[in-house]
Design an enzyme around this catalytic site. Structure first.
Site, mmCIF file in Angstrom:
data_model
loop_
_atom_site.group_PDB
_atom_site.id
_atom_site.type_symbol
_atom_site.label_atom_id
_atom_site.label_comp_id
_atom_site.label_asym_id
_atom_site.label_seq_id
_atom_site.Cartn_x
_atom_site.Cartn_y
_atom_site.Cartn_z
ATOM 1 N N GLY A 11 0.833 -1.202 0.000
ATOM 2 C CA GLY A 11 0.000 0.000 0.000
ATOM 3 C C GLY A 11 0.862 1.244 0.000
ATOM 4 N N GLY A 14 -0.423 4.819 -0.871
ATOM 5 C CA GLY A 14 -1.493 5.401 -0.070
ATOM 6 C C GLY A 14 -0.955 6.347 0.986
ATOM 7 N N ARG A 38 -1.339 -3.190 -4.615
ATOM 8 C CA ARG A 38 -2.036 -4.333 -5.186
ATOM 9 C C ARG A 38 -1.872 -4.333 -6.709
ATOM 10 N NH1 ARG A 38 -8.289 -6.175 -3.816
ATOM 11 N NH2 ARG A 38 -8.021 -8.355 -4.422
ATOM 12 N N GLY A 82 -2.105 -3.193 9.191
ATOM 13 C CA GLY A 82 -2.842 -2.071 9.747
ATOM 14 C C GLY A 82 -4.148 -1.809 9.023
ATOM 15 N N THR A 84 -8.081 -2.232 8.075
ATOM 16 C CA THR A 84 -9.239 -2.469 8.934
ATOM 17 C C THR A 84 -10.442 -2.836 8.075
ATOM 18 O OG1 THR A 84 -9.806 -0.106 8.906
ATOM 19 C CG2 THR A 84 -8.419 -0.883 10.709
ATOM 20 N N GLY A 107 -5.891 -2.535 14.962
ATOM 21 C CA GLY A 107 -6.676 -1.449 14.417
ATOM 22 C C GLY A 107 -6.112 -0.088 14.759
ATOM 23 N N HIS A 140 -13.278 13.277 17.442
ATOM 24 C CA HIS A 140 -12.573 13.211 16.171
ATOM 25 C C HIS A 140 -13.047 14.336 15.249
ATOM 26 C CE1 HIS A 140 -11.614 9.114 17.544
ATOM 27 N NE2 HIS A 140 -10.592 9.182 16.710
ATOM 28 N N LYS A 144 -15.310 12.221 10.197
ATOM 29 C CA LYS A 144 -15.305 10.808 10.598
ATOM 30 C C LYS A 144 -16.742 10.294 10.624
ATOM 31 C CE LYS A 144 -13.495 7.598 14.077
ATOM 32 N NZ LYS A 144 -12.866 6.735 13.057
#
Length: 254
Positions: A11, A14, A38, A82, A84, A107, A140, A144
């Protein structure tokens, strides 16, 4: 054991992959042997450990590829996951891969949050439900979408584990209205969404006579990448198995 090790980044293009790359580049005990996403075909044999912040599907494929190297007699890298949002079937596939390789899955890779989780479980063991109420507060940023946060739920699980119960059995329903009281032993949650708050979590243990508050504040998102790198340095020497940050930080015997 210490010494130079070789890491891969899954990844890598990202946001978290770029943060992990920066965290690894800042250390003098690691060489980044592979950066991939990927669809790429990385040479995993060059890696002692791979740090993966991608998608559940890609993480499962990566775990299977690492385990397949062991089955082929080449020795597979350890894995730090990492990502989720896994389904039960996907988690089962990761557990199967962990029979052949060492895997840390969490997580939340914040060192501070995971220290907090350990402290909450130990506090809950000693502060009984008859005299001590537990409330978890989190805040947050305004964008979110889920509440309570995944980290808040991890803290709730820690408190429930400390008391030897399942969170699903003691989690309080959201409070709204008149005549809403507490049930002995329940664990309550409250969530705030505002501005650009990175992450605030507090666990309150309250009795009739005193209040204990354990809390954590996230200042910069890079802390999650730094924690994943700490996990990578730890897991590369571990035997096959499924671990989490409580193992990395020594709250449980590995």
């Amino acid at each position: 054991m210490n010494g130079l090790f070789h890491a891969g980044i899954s990844g890598a293009r990202g946001r978290m992959g770029r943060a992990v790359s920066q965290a690894l580049d800042a250390r003098d005990d690691v060489v980044v042997a592979a950066r991939f996403d990927r669809g790429d075909q990385p040479d995993l044999s060059r890696c002692d450990v791979v740090i993966d912040f991608s998608t559940p599907e890609a993480s499962v494929e990566l775990a299977q590829a690492c385990a397949a190297q062991v089955a082929g007699g080449r020795g597979g890298p350890a894995l730090v996951i990492g990502s989720t949002g896994f389904s039960p079937d996907q988690l089962a596939e990761i557990s199967k891969a962990a029979e052949r390789i060492a895997v840390v899955r969490s997580g939340n890779f914040s060192l501070g949050v995971n220290i907090l989780i350990g402290l909450v479980e130990h506090a809950a063991q000693r502060l009984g439900a008859r005299d001590w109420d537990v409330e978890i507060l989190e805040a947050h940023h305004r964008l979110k979408l889920d509440a309570p946060s995944g980290t808040a739920l991890m803290l709730g699980e820690a408190a429930a584990n400390g008391r030897g119960v399942a969170l699903s059995d003691v989690r309080a329903a959201p409070r709204d209205g008149i005549g809403i009281g507490r049930v002995e032993g329940e664990i309550g949650f409250a969530a705030l969404r505002a501005g650009g708050i990175v992450g605030e979590h507090s666990v309150i243990f309250a009795s009739e006579d005193e209040t204990l508050t354990l809390s954590h504040s996230a200042i910069d998102r890079s802390l999650f990448a730094k924690g994943a790198v700490v996990a990578a340095a730890w897991v590369r020497h571990r035997p096959p198995g499924l671990y989490d940050m409580q193992d990395v930080l020594g709250f449980r015997q590995a």
